[in-house]
Design a protein around this motif. Structure first.
Motif, PDB file in Angstrom:
ATOM      1  N   ILE A 113      68.729  20.700  75.868  1.00 54.81           N
ATOM      2  CA  ILE A 113      68.411  19.467  75.144  1.00 54.81           C
ATOM      3  C   ILE A 113      69.495  18.412  75.387  1.00 54.81           C
ATOM      4  O   ILE A 113      69.205  17.236  75.582  1.00 54.81           O
ATOM      5  CB  ILE A 113      68.301  19.756  73.620  1.00 54.81           C
ATOM      6  CG1 ILE A 113      67.116  20.691  73.350  1.00 54.81           C
ATOM      7  CG2 ILE A 113      68.172  18.463  72.829  1.00 54.81           C
ATOM      8  CD1 ILE A 113      65.756  20.060  73.470  1.00 54.81           C
ATOM      9  N   SER A 114      70.753  18.852  75.415  1.00 59.93           N
ATOM     10  CA  SER A 114      71.825  17.873  75.600  1.00 59.93           C
ATOM     11  C   SER A 114      71.781  17.291  77.017  1.00 59.93           C
ATOM     12  O   SER A 114      72.109  16.130  77.223  1.00 59.93           O
ATOM     13  CB  SER A 114      73.192  18.491  75.294  1.00 59.93           C
ATOM     14  OG  SER A 114      73.508  19.458  76.270  1.00 59.93           O
ATOM     15  N   LEU A 115      71.326  18.088  77.981  1.00 56.09           N
ATOM     16  CA  LEU A 115      71.193  17.572  79.343  1.00 56.09           C
ATOM     17  C   LEU A 115      70.048  16.565  79.431  1.00 56.09           C
ATOM     18  O   LEU A 115      70.171  15.512  80.040  1.00 56.09           O
ATOM     19  CB  LEU A 115      70.953  18.725  80.326  1.00 56.09           C
ATOM     20  CG  LEU A 115      72.175  19.604  80.581  1.00 56.09           C
ATOM     21  CD1 LEU A 115      71.762  20.916  81.231  1.00 56.09           C
ATOM     22  CD2 LEU A 115      73.203  18.878  81.446  1.00 56.09           C
ATOM     23  N   TRP A 116      68.926  16.890  78.782  1.00 53.12           N
ATOM     24  CA  TRP A 116      67.797  15.946  78.757  1.00 53.12           C
ATOM     25  C   TRP A 116      68.220  14.621  78.146  1.00 53.12           C
ATOM     26  O   TRP A 116      67.868  13.559  78.633  1.00 53.12           O
ATOM     27  CB  TRP A 116      66.647  16.508  77.908  1.00 53.12           C
ATOM     28  CG  TRP A 116      65.675  17.334  78.677  1.00 53.12           C
ATOM     29  CD1 TRP A 116      65.510  18.677  78.584  1.00 53.12           C
ATOM     30  CD2 TRP A 116      64.721  16.891  79.648  1.00 53.12           C
ATOM     31  NE1 TRP A 116      64.525  19.088  79.449  1.00 53.12           N
ATOM     32  CE2 TRP A 116      64.024  18.026  80.101  1.00 53.12           C
ATOM     33  CE3 TRP A 116      64.394  15.640  80.173  1.00 53.12           C
ATOM     34  CZ2 TRP A 116      63.014  17.940  81.062  1.00 53.12           C
ATOM     35  CZ3 TRP A 116      63.394  15.571  81.133  1.00 53.12           C
ATOM     36  CH2 TRP A 116      62.718  16.710  81.562  1.00 53.12           C
ATOM     37  N   GLY A 117      68.968  14.706  77.078  1.00 57.63           N
ATOM     38  CA  GLY A 117      69.359  13.489  76.363  1.00 57.63           C
ATOM     39  C   GLY A 117      70.629  12.864  76.898  1.00 57.63           C
ATOM     40  O   GLY A 117      71.124  11.908  76.332  1.00 57.63           O
ATOM     41  N   GLN A 118      71.172  13.398  78.021  1.00 61.00           N
ATOM     42  CA  GLN A 118      72.412  12.888  78.603  1.00 61.00           C
ATOM     43  C   GLN A 118      73.523  12.783  77.567  1.00 61.00           C
ATOM     44  O   GLN A 118      74.255  11.795  77.507  1.00 61.00           O
ATOM     45  CB  GLN A 118      72.187  11.513  79.223  1.00 61.00           C
ATOM     46  CG  GLN A 118      71.369  11.550  80.492  1.00 61.00           C
ATOM     47  CD  GLN A 118      71.271  10.169  81.112  1.00 61.00           C
ATOM     48  OE1 GLN A 118      70.359   9.424  80.814  1.00 61.00           O
ATOM     49  NE2 GLN A 118      72.232   9.828  81.932  1.00 61.00           N
ATOM     50  N   SER A 119      73.625  13.791  76.727  1.00 64.04           N
ATOM     51  CA  SER A 119      74.665  13.773  75.702  1.00 64.04           C
ATOM     52  C   SER A 119      76.043  13.886  76.349  1.00 64.04           C
ATOM     53  O   SER A 119      76.225  14.647  77.303  1.00 64.04           O
ATOM     54  CB  SER A 119      74.458  14.954  74.746  1.00 64.04           C
ATOM     55  OG  SER A 119      75.650  15.231  74.056  1.00 64.04           O
ATOM     56  N   PRO A 120      77.027  13.160  75.829  1.00 63.27           N
ATOM     57  CA  PRO A 120      78.390  13.302  76.356  1.00 63.27           C
ATOM     58  C   PRO A 120      78.953  14.713  76.115  1.00 63.27           C
ATOM     59  O   PRO A 120      79.942  15.106  76.718  1.00 63.27           O
ATOM     60  CB  PRO A 120      79.190  12.247  75.583  1.00 63.27           C
ATOM     61  CG  PRO A 120      78.344  11.860  74.417  1.00 63.27           C
ATOM     62  CD  PRO A 120      76.919  12.146  74.784  1.00 63.27           C
ATOM     63  N   ARG A 121      78.308  15.488  75.234  1.00 61.80           N
ATOM     64  CA  ARG A 121      78.774  16.851  74.962  1.00 61.80           C
ATOM     65  C   ARG A 121      78.119  17.896  75.882  1.00 61.80           C
ATOM     66  O   ARG A 121      78.394  19.091  75.736  1.00 61.80           O
ATOM     67  CB  ARG A 121      78.432  17.237  73.513  1.00 61.80           C
ATOM     68  CG  ARG A 121      79.111  16.354  72.491  1.00 61.80           C
ATOM     69  CD  ARG A 121      79.924  17.169  71.501  1.00 61.80           C
ATOM     70  NE  ARG A 121      80.898  16.324  70.831  1.00 61.80           N
ATOM     71  CZ  ARG A 121      80.670  15.710  69.673  1.00 61.80           C
ATOM     72  NH1 ARG A 121      79.526  15.887  69.063  1.00 61.80           N
ATOM     73  NH2 ARG A 121      81.601  14.957  69.131  1.00 61.80           N
ATOM     74  N   ALA A 122      77.255  17.436  76.787  1.00 63.21           N
ATOM     75  CA  ALA A 122      76.481  18.394  77.594  1.00 63.21           C
ATOM     76  C   ALA A 122      77.383  19.415  78.293  1.00 63.21           C
ATOM     77  O   ALA A 122      77.117  20.618  78.248  1.00 63.21           O
ATOM     78  CB  ALA A 122      75.613  17.660  78.611  1.00 63.21           C
ATOM     79  N   ALA A 123      78.450  18.935  78.909  1.00 67.39           N
ATOM     80  CA  ALA A 123      79.314  19.848  79.671  1.00 67.39           C
ATOM     81  C   ALA A 123      79.925  20.908  78.744  1.00 67.39           C
ATOM     82  O   ALA A 123      79.993  22.089  79.090  1.00 67.39           O
ATOM     83  CB  ALA A 123      80.407  19.069  80.379  1.00 67.39           C
ATOM     84  N   ALA A 124      80.343  20.478  77.548  1.00 66.18           N
ATOM     85  CA  ALA A 124      80.939  21.420  76.598  1.00 66.18           C
ATOM     86  C   ALA A 124      79.912  22.453  76.150  1.00 66.18           C
ATOM     87  O   ALA A 124      80.215  23.648  76.020  1.00 66.18           O
ATOM     88  CB  ALA A 124      81.491  20.662  75.391  1.00 66.18           C
ATOM     89  N   ILE A 125      78.673  22.021  75.940  1.00 66.83           N
ATOM     90  CA  ILE A 125      77.646  22.956  75.465  1.00 66.83           C
ATOM     91  C   ILE A 125      77.241  23.915  76.584  1.00 66.83           C
ATOM     92  O   ILE A 125      76.999  25.103  76.340  1.00 66.83           O
ATOM     93  CB  ILE A 125      76.446  22.195  74.861  1.00 66.83           C
ATOM     94  CG1 ILE A 125      76.950  21.309  73.705  1.00 66.83           C
ATOM     95  CG2 ILE A 125      75.397  23.164  74.342  1.00 66.83           C
ATOM     96  CD1 ILE A 125      75.926  20.370  73.139  1.00 66.83           C
ATOM     97  N   LEU A 126      77.217  23.407  77.817  1.00 65.67           N
ATOM     98  CA  LEU A 126      76.986  24.313  78.954  1.00 65.67           C
ATOM     99  C   LEU A 126      78.085  25.380  78.991  1.00 65.67           C
ATOM    100  O   LEU A 126      77.827  26.550  79.287  1.00 65.67           O
ATOM    101  CB  LEU A 126      76.972  23.535  80.275  1.00 65.67           C
ATOM    102  CG  LEU A 126      75.663  22.843  80.629  1.00 65.67           C
ATOM    103  CD1 LEU A 126      75.854  21.884  81.798  1.00 65.67           C
ATOM    104  CD2 LEU A 126      74.574  23.859  80.975  1.00 65.67           C
ATOM    105  N   GLY A 127      79.295  24.967  78.682  1.00 61.77           N
ATOM    106  CA  GLY A 127      80.420  25.909  78.632  1.00 61.77           C
ATOM    107  C   GLY A 127      80.220  26.976  77.572  1.00 61.77           C
ATOM    108  O   GLY A 127      80.547  28.154  77.778  1.00 61.77           O
ATOM    109  N   MET A 128      79.642  26.591  76.430  1.00 59.37           N
ATOM    110  CA  MET A 128      79.349  27.563  75.369  1.00 59.37           C
ATOM    111  C   MET A 128      78.339  28.597  75.851  1.00 59.37           C
ATOM    112  O   MET A 128      78.478  29.800  75.613  1.00 59.37           O
ATOM    113  CB  MET A 128      78.797  26.855  74.126  1.00 59.37           C
ATOM    114  CG  MET A 128      79.822  26.038  73.367  1.00 59.37           C
ATOM    115  SD  MET A 128      79.029  24.824  72.280  1.00 59.37           S
ATOM    116  CE  MET A 128      78.096  25.880  71.190  1.00 59.37           C
ATOM    117  N   PHE A 129      77.321  28.094  76.546  1.00 59.14           N
ATOM    118  CA  PHE A 129      76.320  29.027  77.079  1.00 59.14           C
ATOM    119  C   PHE A 129      76.974  29.977  78.077  1.00 59.14           C
ATOM    120  O   PHE A 129      76.751  31.192  78.046  1.00 59.14           O
ATOM    121  CB  PHE A 129      75.171  28.247  77.733  1.00 59.14           C
ATOM    122  CG  PHE A 129      74.227  29.135  78.499  1.00 59.14           C
ATOM    123  CD1 PHE A 129      73.492  30.115  77.845  1.00 59.14           C
ATOM    124  CD2 PHE A 129      74.090  29.011  79.877  1.00 59.14           C
ATOM    125  CE1 PHE A 129      72.640  30.953  78.549  1.00 59.14           C
ATOM    126  CE2 PHE A 129      73.241  29.844  80.587  1.00 59.14           C
ATOM    127  CZ  PHE A 129      72.512  30.816  79.916  1.00 59.14           C
TER     128      PHE A 129
END
Ligand SMILES: [Zn+2]
Lengths: 103, 303
Positions: free
Chosen positions: A27-43
């Motif tokens: 979802i963060s990637l779809w929405g181009q969230s600035p947190r996307a990279a951090a959330i990918l890291g969580m995954f």
């Protein structure tokens, strides 16, 4: 709970966490969230280690492979190639949870 | 799918005019990347793709019931040639195509509808063209023009065009489509809230209306499956719904009324085929139903 039952429950709990992190990342990637990279890291962290009893290692190996490539395509800004991998990863986890629940 | 503000990052190379010695270092342009569709099936995707191919019966030309040609406000785009290339690579023989939420839609979508029609003319036999309308605008003329031209169906998008499925202007369109014997595909996916209750009165009043529920009405999939079971002209289309939601559908609904869709360029053929096939298999849908889901169910409407 019996041993089998509690093992299935532990595996389900583990996979639900992975599923939630992946869903957030997508979802963060779809929405181009600035947190996307951090959330990918969580995954990434959530799939790094063995799960309960090692029963889902085959799945985790697949997820790691898909994720490594998704990261590469993310860096190359190839959105379709990245998203195809994340979608498949998400569905692999879901189907495994469904299978465990029916055991 | 058309998610608001969901454009992929802009991918224009900043090294576009670099000397040739630097060319190997520059990032690929959007066009080049879109062109390289092998990235959808290679590497870690290749065992997945192999699994999919093993499940597509040899003589089944896949029918994709949901794909877009044109451009979207969010920056996405797909050409007819790009679509054909993706179809060829994934054993797809025919696709229902319609416009995106096009920045040039103006009042009536006539420009984007023309782009879809041109695709059909330039690739005879491969595209089943649907036209798109905005229920908020004056749509009578464009409806008539497209029906006369020979379009095969109508596409409505309640999220992008901001209307409820029981809005009287939308209901009037459903009735006009039923009257013209024209199937309607509705976006019943991301961003939706009311699907089943909003559609039911129209469906009950117009039992002849042929309706394709895009994205399998995934937010309400179980209730949709229960309520629409007794309405044989309602079918579910699977694009970009997740395997878990499709499992719910396949476990409870007649597979002769479920059809595969990709939602290109939001979805892609390998990952959407995977979601559909893996969900069907997990739900115990027999192999004999796979050709129907991938192709025959839609070919009944669009031979
Ligand atoms: Zn769509």
């Amino acid at each position: 709970m019996s041993g089998d039952r509690s093992m299935s429950a532990a595996r389900t709990a583990h996979l639900l966490g992975i599923s939630a992190n992946l869903n957030m990342a997508t979802i963060s990637l779809w929405g181009q969230s600035p947190r996307a990279a951090a959330i990918l890291g969580m995954f990434e962290a959530s799939i790094r280690w063995e799960g309960p009893g090692g029963h889902d290692e085959d799945l985790l190996v697949r997820l790691r492979d898909l994720f490594e490539e998704a990261k590469k395509y993310h860096a190359r800004e190839d959105f379709p190639a990245m998203m195809a991998r994340l979608r498949v990863a998400y569905d692999l986890v879901s189907i495994r949870i469904i299978e465990i629940s029916g055991e | 799918m058309e998610m608001i503000n969901a454009a992929p990052p802009s991918c224009q190379s900043v090294f576009g005019h670099a000397p040739s010695s630097l060319l190997t270092l520059r990032t690929m342009t959007e066009t080049e990347k879109q062109h390289d569709i092998s990235t959808l099936t290679n590497g870690a995707m290749s065992p997945i793709w192999q699994w999919i191919e093993e499940r597509i019966p040899k003589d089944t030309g896949v029918f994709d019931a949901h794909a877009h040609i044109g451009a979207d406000l969010d920056g996405r785009a797909m050409t007819a040639d790009g679509m054909r290339e993706r179809m060829n690579a994934a054993h797809v023989k025919k696709s229902i195509v319609f416009a995106l939420n096009d920045p040039n839609a103006l009042e009536d979508f006539s420009g984007p509808n023309d782009v879809v029609w041109r695709a059909r003319e330039e690739h005879p036999g491969f595209f089943v063209p649907f036209f798109r309308l905005n229920p908020h605008k004056d749509y009578d003329r464009e409806f008539e023009r497209c029906v006369e031209r020979g379009f095969s169906g109508l596409k409505l998008h309640p999220v992008s065009q901001k209307f409820e499925l029981d809005d009287e202007r939308a209901v009037r369109l459903f009735e006009m489509a039923a009257e013209a014997n024209l199937p309607v595909i509705i976006h019943a996916g991301f961003g939706m809230n009311r699907i089943v209750d909003a559609l039911l009165p129209t469906i009950e009043r117009n039992p002849e209306l042929r309706l394709i529920l895009g994205h399998a009405a995934f937010v309400e999939v179980l209730q949709a499956a229960r309520v629409f079971e007794s309405h044989p002209n309602i079918v579910f289309e699977t694009s970009v719904a997740r395997a878990a939601e499709l499992y719910e559908l396949f476990a409870t609904f007649d597979p002769s009324r479920i059809c595969f869709g990709s939602d290109i360029p939001y979805g892609d053929l390998p990952s959407t085929l995977y979601a559909t096939l893996v969900a069907a298999e997990a739900a115990g849908v027999g192999k004999e139903h796979i050709p129907a889901i991938l192709s025959e169910n839609m070919r009944r409407w669009f031979p």
